[in-house]
Scaffold this motif. Sequence first.
Motif, mmCIF file in Angstrom:
data_model
loop_
_atom_site.group_PDB
_atom_site.id
_atom_site.type_symbol
_atom_site.label_atom_id
_atom_site.label_comp_id
_atom_site.label_asym_id
_atom_site.label_seq_id
_atom_site.Cartn_x
_atom_site.Cartn_y
_atom_site.Cartn_z
ATOM 1 N N LEU A 54 0.829 -1.210 0.000
ATOM 2 C CA LEU A 54 0.000 0.000 0.000
ATOM 3 C C LEU A 54 0.859 1.254 0.000
ATOM 4 O O LEU A 54 0.547 2.238 -0.688
ATOM 5 C CB LEU A 54 -0.935 -0.004 1.208
ATOM 6 C CG LEU A 54 -2.084 -1.024 1.159
ATOM 7 C CD1 LEU A 54 -2.795 -1.102 2.503
ATOM 8 C CD2 LEU A 54 -3.081 -0.676 0.049
ATOM 9 N N CYS A 55 1.950 1.223 0.759
ATOM 10 C CA CYS A 55 2.880 2.367 0.781
ATOM 11 C C CYS A 55 3.534 2.547 -0.585
ATOM 12 O O CYS A 55 3.701 3.683 -1.053
ATOM 13 C CB CYS A 55 3.947 2.170 1.851
ATOM 14 S SG CYS A 55 3.343 2.385 3.541
ATOM 15 N N LEU A 56 3.885 1.418 -1.217
ATOM 16 C CA LEU A 56 4.481 1.492 -2.553
ATOM 17 C C LEU A 56 3.507 2.110 -3.552
ATOM 18 O O LEU A 56 3.903 2.915 -4.397
ATOM 19 C CB LEU A 56 4.898 0.094 -3.025
ATOM 20 C CG LEU A 56 6.143 -0.504 -2.364
ATOM 21 C CD1 LEU A 56 6.350 -1.947 -2.831
ATOM 22 C CD2 LEU A 56 7.374 0.324 -2.675
ATOM 23 N N GLU A 57 2.226 1.754 -3.431
ATOM 24 C CA GLU A 57 1.240 2.350 -4.341
ATOM 25 C C GLU A 57 1.065 3.837 -4.051
ATOM 26 O O GLU A 57 0.905 4.639 -4.965
ATOM 27 C CB GLU A 57 -0.111 1.640 -4.257
ATOM 28 C CG GLU A 57 -1.199 2.330 -5.047
ATOM 29 C CD GLU A 57 -2.098 1.375 -5.816
ATOM 30 O OE1 GLU A 57 -3.085 1.848 -6.393
ATOM 31 O OE2 GLU A 57 -1.821 0.172 -5.851
ATOM 32 N N GLY A 58 1.106 4.208 -2.779
ATOM 33 C CA GLY A 58 1.027 5.623 -2.431
ATOM 34 C C GLY A 58 2.178 6.400 -3.033
ATOM 35 O O GLY A 58 1.990 7.499 -3.590
ATOM 36 N N ILE A 59 3.378 5.846 -2.943
ATOM 37 C CA ILE A 59 4.562 6.480 -3.536
ATOM 38 C C ILE A 59 4.415 6.561 -5.049
ATOM 39 O O ILE A 59 4.759 7.575 -5.668
ATOM 40 C CB ILE A 59 5.839 5.697 -3.157
ATOM 41 C CG1 ILE A 59 6.099 5.810 -1.651
ATOM 42 C CG2 ILE A 59 7.049 6.210 -3.937
ATOM 43 C CD1 ILE A 59 7.169 4.872 -1.135
ATOM 44 N N LEU A 60 3.877 5.491 -5.647
ATOM 45 C CA LEU A 60 3.650 5.475 -7.096
ATOM 46 C C LEU A 60 2.744 6.620 -7.524
ATOM 47 O O LEU A 60 3.068 7.357 -8.466
ATOM 48 C CB LEU A 60 3.025 4.138 -7.496
ATOM 49 C CG LEU A 60 2.542 4.044 -8.955
ATOM 50 C CD1 LEU A 60 3.717 3.896 -9.902
ATOM 51 C CD2 LEU A 60 1.577 2.872 -9.131
ATOM 52 N N VAL A 61 1.621 6.787 -6.849
ATOM 53 C CA VAL A 61 0.657 7.836 -7.209
ATOM 54 C C VAL A 61 1.294 9.223 -7.083
ATOM 55 O O VAL A 61 1.128 10.077 -7.960
ATOM 56 C CB VAL A 61 -0.606 7.734 -6.323
ATOM 57 C CG1 VAL A 61 -1.506 8.948 -6.524
ATOM 58 C CG2 VAL A 61 -1.374 6.453 -6.626
ATOM 59 N N ILE A 62 2.036 9.438 -5.995
ATOM 60 C CA ILE A 62 2.709 10.728 -5.785
ATOM 61 C C ILE A 62 3.719 10.989 -6.904
ATOM 62 O O ILE A 62 3.784 12.097 -7.461
ATOM 63 C CB ILE A 62 3.409 10.756 -4.411
ATOM 64 C CG1 ILE A 62 2.369 10.767 -3.290
ATOM 65 C CG2 ILE A 62 4.311 11.989 -4.292
ATOM 66 C CD1 ILE A 62 2.935 10.538 -1.907
ATOM 67 N N CYS A 63 4.501 9.960 -7.248
ATOM 68 C CA CYS A 63 5.520 10.117 -8.294
ATOM 69 C C CYS A 63 4.897 10.356 -9.663
ATOM 70 O O CYS A 63 5.430 11.133 -10.464
ATOM 71 C CB CYS A 63 6.415 8.876 -8.341
ATOM 72 S SG CYS A 63 7.547 8.724 -6.946
ATOM 73 N N ILE A 64 3.765 9.702 -9.926
ATOM 74 C CA ILE A 64 3.079 9.915 -11.212
ATOM 75 C C ILE A 64 2.626 11.365 -11.340
ATOM 76 O O ILE A 64 2.730 11.978 -12.406
ATOM 77 C CB ILE A 64 1.879 8.954 -11.342
ATOM 78 C CG1 ILE A 64 2.366 7.520 -11.570
ATOM 79 C CG2 ILE A 64 0.961 9.387 -12.493
ATOM 80 C CD1 ILE A 64 1.258 6.485 -11.538
ATOM 81 N N MET A 65 2.125 11.929 -10.237
ATOM 82 C CA MET A 65 1.664 13.320 -10.263
ATOM 83 C C MET A 65 2.831 14.300 -10.313
ATOM 84 O O MET A 65 2.775 15.316 -11.004
ATOM 85 C CB MET A 65 0.790 13.596 -9.036
ATOM 86 C CG MET A 65 -0.540 12.859 -9.046
ATOM 87 S SD MET A 65 -1.664 13.382 -7.720
ATOM 88 C CE MET A 65 -0.767 12.811 -6.265
ATOM 89 N N ALA A 66 3.906 13.986 -9.585
ATOM 90 C CA ALA A 66 5.034 14.912 -9.486
ATOM 91 C C ALA A 66 6.031 14.779 -10.637
ATOM 92 O O ALA A 66 6.622 15.773 -11.080
ATOM 93 C CB ALA A 66 5.760 14.700 -8.155
ATOM 94 N N PHE A 67 6.228 13.541 -11.122
ATOM 95 C CA PHE A 67 7.242 13.309 -12.155
ATOM 96 C C PHE A 67 6.679 12.481 -13.309
ATOM 97 O O PHE A 67 7.137 11.362 -13.556
ATOM 98 C CB PHE A 67 8.464 12.590 -11.552
ATOM 99 C CG PHE A 67 8.976 13.207 -10.289
ATOM 100 C CD1 PHE A 67 9.674 14.409 -10.308
ATOM 101 C CD2 PHE A 67 8.748 12.583 -9.062
ATOM 102 C CE1 PHE A 67 10.154 14.977 -9.138
ATOM 103 C CE2 PHE A 67 9.220 13.138 -7.892
ATOM 104 C CZ PHE A 67 9.927 14.349 -7.920
#
Length: 209
Positions: free
Chosen positions: A12-25
């Motif tokens: 779940l944390c990995l998916e949270g990081i994924l979503v943040i990275c998709i929006m930011a980078f």
Amino acid sequence: MLKYLKHNIVPLCLEGILVICIMAFPEYLLLVNFFFYLGLVTYFIICKDFSIQEMKENICAGKKFWIIVFFTAAALVISFAITSVIEMLLPDINNGMGLLKVHNRFELLIFAMSTIILSPLAEELFYRKSLICFEFKKQIPILIIVSGCLFALEHSLAPLGILIALIWSIPLMVSYIKTKNVYVVIIAHFICNFVVNGLDVISLFNKLN
């Protein structure tokens, strides 16, 4: 339930990081996806939720296994066709699914590994096997909804893209619930990705030469 939550906290944390990275980078979507899938697969191997030996045994199990795989893959193809029609009917609406841009052979290798090998493993181990726990019989409908939503958010943050990904998840979800065998959906998912993304790999390889 506590054990279930602990087991899923890392994915779940990995998916949270994924979503943040998709929006930011968004320009690094190819690498972000690759490391997300690699992280999930590594985690589930460490947790012994995936076994190459078990997968070999299922592959060699015989006709019954492959019939279920065939019907799952066929249903997945139908879901792709349905979403293609939806996109054609809504040409002006962005589905929010970013393009995995490939500029060189190294990125092509990353693309092939991400879309053909890692994604069927990572997605089925997480969204199906890990999230849909058959021990919680009363909670299974809720777990199915959570699984579908997380699967959709991994693919897109736009409403149309979420709908498309949810439709893709239905045959995989039904097959896993019916068989309780994650290797059925992994192989079916792999076959579809191999055909669809394999053609993309060939096309991109030709463009780079």
